[in-house]
Design a protein around this motif. Structure first.
Motif, short mmCIF file in Angstrom:
data_model
loop_
_atom_site.label_atom_id
_atom_site.label_comp_id
_atom_site.label_asym_id
_atom_site.label_seq_id
_atom_site.Cartn_x
_atom_site.Cartn_y
_atom_site.Cartn_z
N ARG A 131 20.28 15.29 0.07
CA ARG A 131 19.31 15.36 -1.26
C ARG A 131 19.64 16.97 -1.72
NH1 ARG A 131 15.29 13.31 0.93
NH2 ARG A 131 14.38 15.28 1.82
N VAL A 132 19.48 17.88 -1.01
CA VAL A 132 19.42 19.32 -1.29
C VAL A 132 20.90 19.87 -1.73
CG1 VAL A 132 19.45 21.72 -0.28
CG2 VAL A 132 17.46 20.02 0.50
N LEU A 133 21.82 19.16 -1.33
CA LEU A 133 23.47 19.48 -2.06
C LEU A 133 23.37 18.83 -3.21
CD1 LEU A 133 25.83 18.63 1.09
CD2 LEU A 133 25.13 21.04 0.02
N ASN A 134 22.64 17.79 -3.54
CA ASN A 134 22.98 17.06 -4.77
C ASN A 134 21.95 17.91 -5.68
OD1 ASN A 134 24.53 14.89 -4.81
ND2 ASN A 134 23.19 13.65 -3.51
N ILE A 135 20.79 18.59 -5.45
CA ILE A 135 19.90 19.68 -6.24
C ILE A 135 20.93 20.50 -6.28
CG2 ILE A 135 18.10 20.81 -6.20
CD1 ILE A 135 16.74 18.68 -4.30
N MET A 136 21.41 21.21 -5.52
CA MET A 136 22.30 22.28 -5.96
C MET A 136 23.51 22.02 -6.94
SD MET A 136 22.54 23.78 -1.90
CE MET A 136 23.61 25.13 -2.24
N LEU A 137 24.02 20.81 -6.66
CA LEU A 137 25.08 20.43 -7.76
C LEU A 137 24.58 20.44 -9.05
CD1 LEU A 137 28.01 19.58 -8.02
CD2 LEU A 137 27.50 17.17 -7.16
N ASP A 138 23.43 19.75 -9.15
CA ASP A 138 22.92 19.37 -10.48
C ASP A 138 22.42 20.86 -11.14
OD1 ASP A 138 23.23 16.68 -10.14
OD2 ASP A 138 20.84 16.43 -9.61
N ALA A 139 21.91 21.79 -10.26
CA ALA A 139 21.69 23.20 -10.81
C ALA A 139 23.06 23.75 -11.21
CB ALA A 139 21.21 23.85 -9.79
N SER A 140 24.11 23.56 -10.52
CA SER A 140 25.23 24.40 -10.86
C SER A 140 25.98 23.62 -12.11
CB SER A 140 26.10 24.06 -9.87
OG SER A 140 27.36 24.92 -10.29
N LYS A 141 25.65 22.11 -12.45
CA LYS A 141 26.01 21.73 -13.58
C LYS A 141 25.38 21.88 -14.58
CE LYS A 141 28.26 17.58 -11.51
NZ LYS A 141 28.23 15.88 -11.03
N ASN A 142 23.88 21.92 -14.51
CA ASN A 142 23.28 22.32 -15.67
C ASN A 142 23.59 23.78 -16.27
OD1 ASN A 142 21.81 19.82 -15.63
ND2 ASN A 142 20.29 20.68 -14.31
N LEU A 143 23.84 24.56 -15.40
CA LEU A 143 24.29 26.08 -15.48
C LEU A 143 25.30 25.95 -16.61
CD1 LEU A 143 23.47 28.29 -12.62
CD2 LEU A 143 22.46 28.28 -14.69
N SER A 144 26.24 25.30 -16.19
CA SER A 144 27.84 25.14 -16.82
C SER A 144 27.56 24.60 -18.19
CB SER A 144 28.67 24.29 -16.16
OG SER A 144 28.97 24.91 -14.79
N GLN A 145 26.68 23.39 -18.29
CA GLN A 145 26.54 23.03 -19.54
C GLN A 145 25.70 24.08 -20.47
OE1 GLN A 145 24.21 19.37 -18.38
NE2 GLN A 145 26.31 18.32 -18.16
#
Length: 149
Positions: A131-145
Motif C-alpha cells: 500500500r505504501v509503495l503504491n502511494i509513493m508510486l502515485d505521488a511520483s506519477k502525479n509529480l511527473s504529470q
C-alpha cells in the motif's frame, strides 16, 4: 530543515532493492542470466508477441536498457526477434525452446527466493508495504504529470 540522504525513503528503498537484486542475480548465475533478463523472459513467455517498448512499459525500465537486455538474450539464443506485420519498424520478441528450458529451471529458484523473503514478513505487513509503495508510486506519477502539464 536539514536533508540527510541516509534518512530518506529513496535511500532505504534503493538499498533494499540493490540487496535483493544482488542476491537474486547470485541465485541465477548458473543459468548465465540476470534477474532483469529473467523478468524479460518471463514476461515474453506470458505475453506472446510483445515489442521492446511494451516490455519496457511492463517492467518500468527505459527502452535503451531493455533493448540492451534483449540483444544479450538474443545473443545467448534464448529469445528471437521478428518484424511486426503491422509495423515494419517494430520487432516482436519471442522466447524460444532454449529460453523456455532456462525459465523452467529458474522459476523454482525464483519461487524459493521469493518465499525466503516473504516468510519474514507477515501478511499484514506485506499488505501495508505494498500500500505504501503504491502511494509513493502515485505521488511520483502525479509529480511527473504536473511537470508535463
Amino acid at each position: 530543515m536539514d536533508y540527510r540522504f541516509r534518512d530518506s525513503l529513496s535511500y532505504h528503498l534503493n538499498k533494499v532493492t540493490n540487496a535483493i537484486r544482488y542476491q537474486f542475480n547470485k541465485y541465477l548465475k548458473s543459468f548465465e542470466i540476470t534477474g532483469e533478463q529473467f523478468a524479460i523472459m518471463k514476461i515474453i513467455q506470458e505475453h506472446a508477441n510483445l515489442s521492446q517498448n511494451q516490455i519496457a512499459k511492463i517492467i518500468s525500465k527505459d527502452k535503451t536498457t531493455i533493448a540492451r537486455a534483449i540483444d544479450l538474450l538474443e545473443k545467448k539464443k534464448l529469445i528471437s526477434k521478428k518484424r511486426s506485420a503491422d509495423d515494419r519498424r517494430t520487432y516482436l520478441i519471442e522466447i524460444n525452446e532454449s529460453g523456455r528450458q532456462i525459465l523452467s529451471q529458474a522459476i523454482p529458484i525464483a519461487i524459493r527466493y521469493n518465499k525466503i523473503i516473504k516468510d519474514r514478513i507477515s501478511d499484514k505487513d506485506e499488505e501495508a508495504f505494498l500500500r505504501v509503495l503504491n502511494i509513493m508510486l502515485d505521488a511520483s506519477k502525479n509529480l511527473s504529470q504536473k511537470e508535463q502539464g
